[in-house]
Design a protein around this motif. Structure first.
Motif, PDB file in Angstrom:
ATOM      1  N   ILE A 122      27.002 -14.645 -17.934  1.00 20.81           N
ATOM      2  CA  ILE A 122      26.617 -16.025 -17.627  1.00 20.81           C
ATOM      3  C   ILE A 122      27.849 -16.925 -17.602  1.00 20.81           C
ATOM      4  N   LEU A 123      28.776 -16.699 -18.517  1.00 20.98           N
ATOM      5  CA  LEU A 123      30.005 -17.496 -18.559  1.00 20.98           C
ATOM      6  C   LEU A 123      30.838 -17.290 -17.294  1.00 20.98           C
TER       7      LEU A 123
ATOM      8  N   MET B 236      25.675  -5.711 -28.379  1.00 25.26           N
ATOM      9  CA  MET B 236      26.473  -5.477 -27.188  1.00 25.26           C
ATOM     10  C   MET B 236      25.803  -6.036 -25.941  1.00 25.26           C
ATOM     11  N   VAL B 237      24.487  -5.891 -25.832  1.00 25.85           N
ATOM     12  CA  VAL B 237      23.756  -6.450 -24.694  1.00 25.85           C
ATOM     13  C   VAL B 237      23.837  -7.968 -24.724  1.00 25.85           C
ATOM     14  N   GLY B 238      23.712  -8.558 -25.924  1.00 29.25           N
ATOM     15  CA  GLY B 238      23.817 -10.007 -26.048  1.00 29.25           C
ATOM     16  C   GLY B 238      25.181 -10.531 -25.613  1.00 29.25           C
TER      17      GLY B 238
ATOM     18  N   GLY C  18      22.287   1.756 -34.860  1.00 30.67           N
ATOM     19  CA  GLY C  18      22.451   1.918 -33.411  1.00 30.67           C
ATOM     20  C   GLY C  18      21.692   0.849 -32.643  1.00 30.67           C
ATOM     21  N   ASN C  19      20.478   0.546 -33.099  1.00 28.58           N
ATOM     22  CA  ASN C  19      19.672  -0.502 -32.477  1.00 28.58           C
ATOM     23  C   ASN C  19      20.371  -1.859 -32.579  1.00 28.58           C
ATOM     24  N   LEU C  20      20.887  -2.152 -33.758  1.00 32.92           N
ATOM     25  CA  LEU C  20      21.575  -3.424 -33.988  1.00 32.92           C
ATOM     26  C   LEU C  20      22.840  -3.519 -33.133  1.00 32.92           C
TER      27      LEU C  20
END
Length: 82
Positions: free
Chosen positions: A27-28, A18-20, A11-13
């Protein structure tokens, strides 16, 4: 390692990935909008400069009478044949 710890790590990964991706896409999108605004301003500046040049050349030179006569004759011939 038990199943609970593995699920927590998965879940952490997933959340980190997803946040990344969300940050990268945000930004794009921001960069694309900024570039579109810049291109629109550049195009507007070029078109106003070219309009001024066209207005100066058209008003100072005008259309030669020989061209007007040739175009009129071509249109008359076209209309007569059709």
């Amino acid at each position: 390692m038990d199943i609970g710890a593995q699920l927590l790590q998965a879940g952490n990964l997933m959340l980190t990935g997803m946040v990344g991706v969300f940050l990268f896409l945000s930004i794009l999108i921001f960069a694309m909008r900024l570039l579109a605004n810049f291109a629109a301003q550049l195009k507007e500046a070029e078109s106003s400069t070219s309009r001024q040049k066209i207005a100066k050349t058209a008003s100072s030179q005008g259309v030669p009478q020989a061209h007007i006569a040739a175009i009129s004759a071509a249109v008359a011939t076209y209309r007569k044949n059709n």
